[in-house]
Design a protein around this motif. Structure first.
Motif, PDB file in Angstrom:
ATOM      1  N   ASP A  99      -1.093   7.554   8.820  1.00 34.06           N
ATOM      2  CA  ASP A  99       0.182   7.962   8.219  1.00 34.06           C
ATOM      3  C   ASP A  99       0.497   7.157   6.962  1.00 34.06           C
ATOM      4  OD1 ASP A  99       0.498   9.826  10.230  1.00 34.06           O
ATOM      5  OD2 ASP A  99       1.977   8.645  11.358  1.00 34.06           O
ATOM      6  N   ARG A 100       0.203   5.880   6.992  1.00 34.65           N
ATOM      7  CA  ARG A 100       0.438   5.039   5.801  1.00 34.65           C
ATOM      8  C   ARG A 100      -0.452   5.478   4.651  1.00 34.65           C
ATOM      9  NH1 ARG A 100      -0.002  -0.867   7.756  1.00 34.65           N
ATOM     10  NH2 ARG A 100      -0.143  -1.208   5.523  1.00 34.65           N
ATOM     11  N   ILE A 101      -1.692   5.791   4.950  1.00 34.94           N
ATOM     12  CA  ILE A 101      -2.612   6.291   3.925  1.00 34.94           C
ATOM     13  C   ILE A 101      -2.126   7.637   3.395  1.00 34.94           C
ATOM     14  CG2 ILE A 101      -4.953   7.172   3.520  1.00 34.94           C
ATOM     15  CD1 ILE A 101      -5.902   4.962   5.515  1.00 34.94           C
ATOM     16  N   ASP A 102      -1.678   8.507   4.303  1.00 39.06           N
ATOM     17  CA  ASP A 102      -1.167   9.820   3.884  1.00 39.06           C
ATOM     18  C   ASP A 102       0.018   9.683   2.935  1.00 39.06           C
ATOM     19  OD1 ASP A 102      -3.077  11.214   5.303  1.00 39.06           O
ATOM     20  OD2 ASP A 102      -1.764  11.619   7.017  1.00 39.06           O
ATOM     21  N   THR A 103       0.881   8.719   3.188  1.00 36.35           N
ATOM     22  CA  THR A 103       2.019   8.496   2.296  1.00 36.35           C
ATOM     23  C   THR A 103       1.542   8.094   0.907  1.00 36.35           C
ATOM     24  OG1 THR A 103       3.459   7.892   4.138  1.00 36.35           O
ATOM     25  CG2 THR A 103       4.133   7.136   1.954  1.00 36.35           C
ATOM     26  N   LYS A 143      -3.855   2.499  21.309  1.00 34.00           N
ATOM     27  CA  LYS A 143      -4.892   2.423  20.266  1.00 34.00           C
ATOM     28  C   LYS A 143      -4.783   3.628  19.330  1.00 34.00           C
ATOM     29  CE  LYS A 143      -9.327   1.345  18.925  1.00 34.00           C
ATOM     30  NZ  LYS A 143      -9.571   0.233  18.064  1.00 34.00           N
ATOM     31  N   ILE A 144      -4.647   4.812  19.895  1.00 36.86           N
ATOM     32  CA  ILE A 144      -4.512   6.029  19.076  1.00 36.86           C
ATOM     33  C   ILE A 144      -3.252   5.950  18.222  1.00 36.86           C
ATOM     34  CG2 ILE A 144      -4.030   8.510  19.185  1.00 36.86           C
ATOM     35  CD1 ILE A 144      -5.989   8.624  21.542  1.00 36.86           C
ATOM     36  N   ASP A 145      -2.163   5.496  18.804  1.00 40.41           N
ATOM     37  CA  ASP A 145      -0.913   5.371  18.042  1.00 40.41           C
ATOM     38  C   ASP A 145      -1.077   4.420  16.859  1.00 40.41           C
ATOM     39  OD1 ASP A 145       0.381   7.164  19.694  1.00 40.41           O
ATOM     40  OD2 ASP A 145       1.376   5.608  20.896  1.00 40.41           O
ATOM     41  N   LYS A 146      -1.780   3.316  17.070  1.00 44.72           N
ATOM     42  CA  LYS A 146      -2.012   2.360  15.982  1.00 44.72           C
ATOM     43  C   LYS A 146      -2.874   2.968  14.890  1.00 44.72           C
ATOM     44  CE  LYS A 146      -1.441  -1.856  18.668  1.00 44.72           C
ATOM     45  NZ  LYS A 146      -2.097  -3.057  19.227  1.00 44.72           N
ATOM     46  N   LEU A 147      -3.902   3.676  15.296  1.00 39.73           N
ATOM     47  CA  LEU A 147      -4.767   4.329  14.308  1.00 39.73           C
ATOM     48  C   LEU A 147      -4.008   5.409  13.550  1.00 39.73           C
ATOM     49  CD1 LEU A 147      -8.038   4.583  16.417  1.00 39.73           C
ATOM     50  CD2 LEU A 147      -7.653   3.093  14.442  1.00 39.73           C
ATOM     51  N   ARG A 148      -3.220   6.187  14.262  1.00 38.74           N
ATOM     52  CA  ARG A 148      -2.432   7.240  13.594  1.00 38.74           C
ATOM     53  C   ARG A 148      -1.407   6.637  12.636  1.00 38.74           C
ATOM     54  NH1 ARG A 148      -1.810  11.317  18.738  1.00 38.74           N
ATOM     55  NH2 ARG A 148      -3.809  12.359  18.417  1.00 38.74           N
ATOM     56  N   PHE A 149      -0.838   5.515  13.011  1.00 45.18           N
ATOM     57  CA  PHE A 149       0.102   4.837  12.123  1.00 45.18           C
ATOM     58  C   PHE A 149      -0.595   4.463  10.815  1.00 45.18           C
ATOM     59  CE2 PHE A 149       1.989   0.895  10.489  1.00 45.18           C
ATOM     60  CZ  PHE A 149       3.289   1.332  10.254  1.00 45.18           C
ATOM     61  N   ARG A 150      -1.809   3.962  10.920  1.00 47.46           N
ATOM     62  CA  ARG A 150      -2.572   3.605   9.725  1.00 47.46           C
ATOM     63  C   ARG A 150      -2.888   4.837   8.884  1.00 47.46           C
ATOM     64  NH1 ARG A 150      -7.421   0.033  11.784  1.00 47.46           N
ATOM     65  NH2 ARG A 150      -7.971   0.135   9.577  1.00 47.46           N
TER      66      ARG A 150
END
Length: 92
Positions: free
Chosen positions: A16-20, A7-14
């Motif tokens: 990261d996409r926003i950060d990009t 769950k944390i990995d999925k949230l962090r992935f999201r």
């Protein structure tokens, strides 16, 4: 435990996409601010524009009702303003 990590990995992935996306927008913002700085220097205008800062933050305040979220955004934008003033005084 693995489910929480996933769950944390999925949230962090999201995040990261926003950060990009934010990074790309901040680069564009930097370029525009640099152009504004050149204009201000050529026209002997003050780099610091407190009323512009106040207007931006006031506009955000009216758009964001949650005080915690507003505080978060305000802190980020104060850092952006400070960095923008440095960018405006740099010849590039």
């Amino acid at each position: 435990m693995k489910n929480r990590k996933n769950k944390i990995d999925k949230l962090r992935f999201r995040v990261d996409r926003i950060d990009t996306k934010l990074l790309k927008l901040l680069v564009k913002r930097y370029r525009l601010v640099s152009e504004i700085g050149k204009y201000k220097r050529l026209n002997n205008q003050s780099i610091i524009d407190k009323s512009r800062e106040d207007n931006i933050l006031s506009r955000f305040r009216s758009m964001i009702k949650d005080n915690s979220v507003y505080s978060y955004i305000e802190n980020i934008y104060r850092a952006i303003f400070k960095s923008s003033y440095r960018a405006e005084t740099t010849d590039e």
